[in-house]
Scaffold this motif. Sequence first.
Motif, short mmCIF file in Angstrom:
data_model
loop_
_atom_site.label_atom_id
_atom_site.label_comp_id
_atom_site.label_asym_id
_atom_site.label_seq_id
_atom_site.Cartn_x
_atom_site.Cartn_y
_atom_site.Cartn_z
N LYS A 57 -5.78 7.29 -1.81
CA LYS A 57 -5.24 6.77 -2.58
C LYS A 57 -4.77 5.50 -2.25
O LYS A 57 -4.52 5.06 -1.20
N PRO A 58 -4.86 4.51 -3.56
CA PRO A 58 -4.19 3.01 -2.96
C PRO A 58 -2.65 3.23 -2.63
O PRO A 58 -2.07 4.07 -3.02
N LYS A 59 -2.47 2.26 -1.43
CA LYS A 59 -1.12 2.30 -1.34
C LYS A 59 -0.31 1.45 -2.37
O LYS A 59 -0.91 0.45 -3.06
N GLU A 60 0.98 2.00 -2.55
CA GLU A 60 1.67 1.42 -3.70
C GLU A 60 2.54 0.51 -3.19
O GLU A 60 2.67 -0.05 -2.46
#
Length: 60
Positions: A57-60
């Motif tokens: 998942k992309p880092k937020e």
Amino acid sequence: MSKSISRQRREAYPDMGEQLDAMWKGFNQLRLDGVNLPADTDRVLNKVLAVKRDHPKPKE
């Protein structure tokens, strides 16, 4: 006209993806705790974890 019980339940449950993610996290925790999983479960868990590793998942 009221909705059927099965439809009410279906609409109230969490998203299927959310349910499956929670189950695989649970199986992984059992494995980390030293529980021997059934062979099919262990094999699919390896695939799930590989997908998560290869497509984080992309880092937020």
